[in-house]
Design a protein around this motif. Structure first.
Motif, mmCIF file in Angstrom:
data_model
loop_
_atom_site.group_PDB
_atom_site.id
_atom_site.type_symbol
_atom_site.label_atom_id
_atom_site.label_comp_id
_atom_site.label_asym_id
_atom_site.label_seq_id
_atom_site.Cartn_x
_atom_site.Cartn_y
_atom_site.Cartn_z
ATOM 1 N N GLY A 53 0.798 -1.217 0.000
ATOM 2 C CA GLY A 53 0.000 0.000 0.000
ATOM 3 C C GLY A 53 0.831 1.268 0.000
ATOM 4 O O GLY A 53 2.071 1.238 0.028
ATOM 5 N N ILE A 54 0.134 2.391 -0.034
ATOM 6 C CA ILE A 54 0.796 3.697 -0.135
ATOM 7 C C ILE A 54 1.737 3.946 1.037
ATOM 8 O O ILE A 54 2.837 4.473 0.866
ATOM 9 N N ALA A 55 1.307 3.577 2.239
ATOM 10 C CA ALA A 55 2.137 3.853 3.420
ATOM 11 C C ALA A 55 3.519 3.222 3.301
ATOM 12 O O ALA A 55 4.509 3.779 3.792
ATOM 13 N N SER A 56 3.600 2.079 2.633
ATOM 14 C CA SER A 56 4.887 1.394 2.523
ATOM 15 C C SER A 56 5.902 2.198 1.728
ATOM 16 O O SER A 56 7.109 2.095 1.952
ATOM 17 N N ARG A 57 5.403 2.998 0.789
ATOM 18 C CA ARG A 57 6.321 3.845 0.013
ATOM 19 C C ARG A 57 6.986 4.878 0.919
ATOM 20 O O ARG A 57 8.170 5.202 0.739
ATOM 21 N N PHE A 58 6.242 5.384 1.876
ATOM 22 C CA PHE A 58 6.784 6.378 2.796
ATOM 23 C C PHE A 58 7.687 5.739 3.846
ATOM 24 O O PHE A 58 8.756 6.278 4.166
ATOM 25 N N THR A 59 7.271 4.612 4.410
ATOM 26 C CA THR A 59 8.098 3.986 5.444
ATOM 27 C C THR A 59 9.444 3.537 4.881
ATOM 28 O O THR A 59 10.459 3.572 5.577
ATOM 29 N N ALA A 60 9.455 3.162 3.603
ATOM 30 C CA ALA A 60 10.728 2.779 2.977
ATOM 31 C C ALA A 60 11.699 3.947 2.916
ATOM 32 O O ALA A 60 12.920 3.749 2.854
ATOM 33 N N ALA A 61 11.150 5.163 2.955
ATOM 34 C CA ALA A 61 11.984 6.366 2.918
ATOM 35 C C ALA A 61 12.218 6.954 4.308
ATOM 36 O O ALA A 61 12.723 8.069 4.434
ATOM 37 N N GLY A 62 11.839 6.210 5.356
ATOM 38 C CA GLY A 62 12.144 6.647 6.709
ATOM 39 C C GLY A 62 11.051 7.410 7.419
ATOM 40 O O GLY A 62 11.292 8.016 8.458
ATOM 41 N N TRP A 63 9.833 7.390 6.870
ATOM 42 C CA TRP A 63 8.712 8.080 7.486
ATOM 43 C C TRP A 63 7.993 7.193 8.494
ATOM 44 O O TRP A 63 7.997 5.966 8.392
ATOM 45 N N SER A 64 7.340 7.819 9.461
ATOM 46 C CA SER A 64 6.310 7.175 10.280
ATOM 47 C C SER A 64 5.018 7.196 9.476
ATOM 48 O O SER A 64 4.761 8.131 8.716
#
Length: 233
Positions: free
Chosen positions: A187-198
């Motif tokens: 999902g979309i959240a995984s794109r952000f967490t891969a870049a170091g986001w919560s």
């Protein structure tokens, strides 16, 4: 009589009535209504900005990148007293400050003038960096983007930089109405967490879930809330 929220305490239940006042063409209704609950919770319970503090250096900033559907945004700004409710009826007319995209020079409370999709998150990164450079560590920067804006490469450059820079006062709200061309495993959240986001993914109509996601601690990292709503048809 010009009516603002100093005359009436508007509630979430009143927003549909306020939106119905905007009868101009090119309303992009689905784009607007998809944001309604997420925006209301943000302005009603989270953002530290009022009509009286709209220019204060220590205010929270909200940037609407998904600017082609501004009706919900306008309704909420009117409900919170940033401008008179009377303005809504002239939405989209030649002399109205309320255009089909918000204009920061015409609409009180608007932080950026939106246009082509994909610009809001890079601008939010710049604002977060600017505040950090000034030593202003309290203001939060929020930006609302649509899931289809993640088709734009500028957003991926911005989210990658924000994660590596640890911009923990930066928050992105993604309205997911299944209109993106591409997707990601997890999902979309995984794109952000891969870049170091919560990250948090919630029902975009559930006010308590939205509030919990908005206020979740994320020390040292930027934060994204993916708000899932009904698919765009």
């Amino acid at each position: 009589m010009t009516q603002t929220n100093s005359d009436t305490a508007f509630r979430h239940e009143d927003l549909s009535g306020l939106m119905s006042l905007m009868t101009g063409a090119e309303k992009h209704g689905p784009a607007a209504t998809s944001t309604l609950d997420a925006l209301w919770v943000l302005y009603d319970r989270v953002l530290r900005v009022t009509p009286g503090s709209a220019d204060a250096p220590d205010r929270d900033r909200f940037l609407l990148s998904k600017g082609h559907g501004p009706m919900a945004y306008y309704a909420i700004l009117a409900a919170k007293g940033f401008f008179p409710v009377d303005w809504l009826a002239d939405f989209g007319s030649f002399a109205s400050p309320l255009g089909h995209h918000p204009d920061r020079t015409l609409v009180p409370g608007v932080e950026i003038a939106s246009g082509s999709l994909g610009h809001g998150l890079p601008l939010a990164v710049g604002q977060a960096l600017g505040l950090r450079a000034q030593g202003l560590t309290d203001p939060a920067v929020w930006v609302l983007i649509g899931d289809a804006e993640l088709d734009e490469g500028s957003n991926h450059e911005a989210l990658a930089y924000a994660g590596s820079a640890g911009l923990d006062r930066l928050h992105t709200l993604v309205i997911d109405n299944a209109s993106a061309t591409h997707g990601w495993p997890g999902g979309i959240a995984s794109r952000f967490t891969a870049a170091g986001w919560s990250a948090a993914t919630v029902d975009g109509r559930d006010h308590e879930a939205l509030y919990a996601a908005y206020t979740a601690p994320h020390p040292g990292r930027p934060h994204v809330v993916v708000a899932r709503v009904e698919p765009k048809h």
